[in-house]
Design an enzyme around this catalytic site. Structure first.
Site, PDB file in Angstrom:
ATOM      1  N   ASP A  31       0.807  -1.225   0.000  1.00 28.17           N
ATOM      2  CA  ASP A  31       0.000   0.000   0.000  1.00 28.17           C
ATOM      3  C   ASP A  31       0.837   1.270   0.000  1.00 28.17           C
ATOM      4  OD1 ASP A  31      -2.300  -1.551   0.020  1.00 28.17           O
ATOM      5  OD2 ASP A  31      -2.413  -1.595   2.198  1.00 28.17           O
ATOM      6  N   ALA A  32       2.055   1.179  -0.516  1.00 31.21           N
ATOM      7  CA  ALA A  32       2.942   2.337  -0.509  1.00 31.21           C
ATOM      8  C   ALA A  32       3.358   2.765  -1.915  1.00 31.21           C
ATOM      9  CB  ALA A  32       4.183   2.041   0.327  1.00 31.21           C
TER      10      ALA A  32
END
Lengths: 289, 289, 289, 289
Positions: free
Chosen positions: A233-234
């Site tokens: 999720d980065a």
């Protein structure tokens, strides 16, 4: 903007900012009888980086398609240390759809596909469950149920990759696919895997973001589409949107309200990718629109 | 984008669309040692009209400021039948503020002015009431109460115009000024009078839009900033925004909620005007941002 | 909703959910000749907690103001283990404004105050700089510059508290006050200190959130107003809002765009607090509107 | 809020505002062993009208379902001149879907139906074209192509009504159905026909609203769901939402962007209708949520 002309080329460029870049690029196109359709340019003044998306009509362009990249790099790109990508608007990208059990993004993308909204081919759907096989079947799309467990992940990902190669897949869309892809898998498709996360990242990464949002008592919930990178999720954010909630909304309400957000935020990201509107630089996207 | 370089020129251009325009313009700037800072270009394909905003650093530009317009028209503009405006980013526009009794937009603009947010000079405030004179006084701005009635309108507008000329006013902002300007007045300041209307135009033009919104039972209310033209509330729209309301909101609630919207939508329009981001073509604005 | 009736009482209640609560409360008011103006009720089904805001006209109410709390607790509250607060709509709360150098929220609140939008008294402004003293002076509000350093914090906070007591302050608004209050200070004003943080919390707590937002490449930025608690930027959220940004926006652009958001999100929180619309339960707010 | 309890009753009430109404209603429910789950109440102070939505658990309620309406009217309703509707949360409404050729709202509603998001039965789809018959077929829903021309309208509407009666239809959703229903048809289904219009009404009623929006140069486009009444696009508004557009967006772009808006605004309206959240009074909706 709409792309009405079918026979056009798109260049996505970034390079260190210097005087003369715009002229050098536009001159290359114009002198060779290309008619510029769209030009969008941006300078990141903090980093000193120049970005451009330029699209031109190829109907009278004197350089052959397969030679454009070479000519451009030799005559323009190398002088300015440009990193560039060349795309043709009449190319139809081949997209693989990954899904688990939650069907809303999956239905939404397939409805857009069936209506002709998405300018892609979807030859294959991959899932870790067979719940949605019947939907793929009725559209005549190849469906593969590849179950993932802690032990068999590497082996199963190999099967997935074989399917992707076999179907000539250009990019992958994770439509609420509830598995974390291995680093190796991700690296094989750099900036070619699009995920939808059900929070306004960087708030609430990882699992159960609606539960966390409820606990924290936020007044807005969001959804974020991004390219998948090794860190969960980065990756570079493509699109985000939010909706207001109130103290009356339970976690279940947030799940329900969030579905419409996820659908739209994912669909917009897919559209940008397909239209060659996206450049990634240092984990940030430049979205030309 | 932010304008960090103070010594720059901005060209706003529109003309019939043809191949070669981008090259012609960028070449003119580049050959004369201007460094292009921003370039935003747009083609209205339906009307076949080309639009551009281009800004370049003047520090090494070989053509003197007062000669740029002439040289550009001769060497580039006339060949393509261009309509163009030239602005310099270090020019501070002189703005007149018109107000009646409602103070929210007035206070908001003056607070931005006092904080240095607005890159303008405000030498004069004109009102048809003297309620807000004390606010002008404490900021040391010339305040004139010019009462308007059905009979004296023409005569009073003459007084207003004299003040505008005396103070060298470039553009006028109507901060909820509750008088309709005469056609003659409007024509004297084409695309230089900015109004805020408290509805999402074209819905609810004219008086009491919040009452009409309540009666119609709409679920959103809006605000619209636009250039004033002869026809009431029908000029080119610069900015619009909306906010959700519910059946619980009375007309008074809408008035209250709408105030914040009006303030922001008007301030954004003023900013666009001051930054030379706006082109008007056939009653529509092109907003470069 | 608007509060048009001046002589009304508001009860904010929470208690374990049980059958009969609504009837017990409304019956108490009705039997004693109170006319119910607004009733908003909510059950947190996960926690099994009942919440209510009820407002009634006191003009014919048979119980005297100073006895209402006692009668209510005895006859209704104690039976249901209620936690309740009683407010009267004609009470004008006394608000202290804390500010540093950034003036936008400060100007905005004072403009609302001057226009009569905020139903409060502001007898005192406290700052760690004297930059904005002239603004307080012209409105005739007591202004105190109390500089804070690492060493003198405790001692200076004592001075602040003395001023708050002297002026009979009910609640404090931190209008971009750039100092962290000590735990002791915060505990002295539970749910009575409102802060504005320039991000959509829980994303980007602490310092320089716009820089962090830029680095992360988010497509939306936000602002959050919350009650201050011992843990930094972790108190109950009152209001949040966001605005879209793009890759074109620099940190400075975000700072500029964010200002309007901060102003509005803080002003809405102050309004809710003043209107007795807020209940806090387990670090989440219930916002009745 | 979510409706987790299946065995509940909902009363929607409006009446002239008077003291004692809330107590009378809650007392009726409480005394008869109904546990109140939700209570939302609102007074239109301008018109002096009281509105309420109240939902209670029937599991211990002493009055039989079929007797509740009679008892309530006799014991409470008639005293206060109430207009009331009684619904049961375990009733599944039967919905007819009308569609023409544009498929996006149609696909969206059917995907929600297939996922179990909509708590309805859809036994029949009616269209004036047969383009979408295959979609109905694969879901096993009865599909009828009833072509409408100027001459045969009355006769064809009779066929439609027969189908509606045959399938026991409770309400109708026009999912971009491109025909104007006759007055007679509309009157047969008062507040039971939901339409989606592709503009923020009252702006741009009638045909081709995106073209009109483009011509007017608006910066936002919208969608409006409403109950159909005899006057075109003038019925009570249920939901509205908008999205920002720019000068870059062509009419085709607006059509594309608007599709997502239309889908969501229509789906929200259907949800409100199905959940008995809607009251209509003097052409305005009260939306309890």
């Amino acid at each position: 903007m709409t792309n009405s002309i079918k026979n056009s080329a798109v260049l996505l460029i970034h390079c260190p900012d210097k005087p003369g870049i715009v002229v050098a690029i536009t001159d290359f196109i114009h002198k060779n009888d290309g008619n510029i359709l769209y030009l969008d340019q941006h300078v990141d003044t903090e980093r000193g980086v120049f970005f451009m998306r330029i699209e031109w009509d190829l109907s009278k362009f004197v350089i052959q398609r397969e030679k454009i990249a070479e000519y451009f790099d030799t005559l323009v790109g190398s002088r300015y240390q440009m990193t560039s990508q060349l795309h043709f608007s009449d190319t139809k990208l081949r997209m693989a759809l990954f899904v688990s059990k939650l069907p809303h993004c999956f239905y939404d993308l397939l409805a857009r596909y069936e209506c002709g909204e998405l300018n892609v081919e979807i030859p294959v759907i991959i899932s870790n469950h067979d719940d949605l096989k019947h939907v793929a079947d009725r559209l005549g799309i190849d469906f593969h149920c590849i179950e993932i467990s802690g032990e068999n992940k590497q082996q199963q990902e190999e099967k997935q990759k074989e399917l992707l190669v076999k179907h000539g897949i250009d990019f992958i869309v994770l439509a609420r696919y509830m598995q974390v892809l291995s680093d190796g898998f991700v690296k094989a498709y750099p900036q070619r895997i699009i995920n939808i996360h059900h929070s306004f990242l960087p708030a609430f990464p990882g699992g159960r973001p609606y539960h966390s949002a409820f606990e924290r008592g936020v007044k807005i919930i969001g959804a974020t589409s991004h390219y998948v990178t090794a860190e969960l999720d980065a990756g570079p954010i493509i699109e985000q949107d939010v909706v207001h909630v109130s103290h009356k909304d339970t976690v279940d309400d947030m799940v329900r309200i969030g579905r419409d957000l996820e659908k739209i935020v994912l669909a917009r990201a897919v559209r940008h990718h397909v239209h060659n509107d996206l450049l990634v630089y240092e984990n940030r996207t430049v979205v030309f629109e």
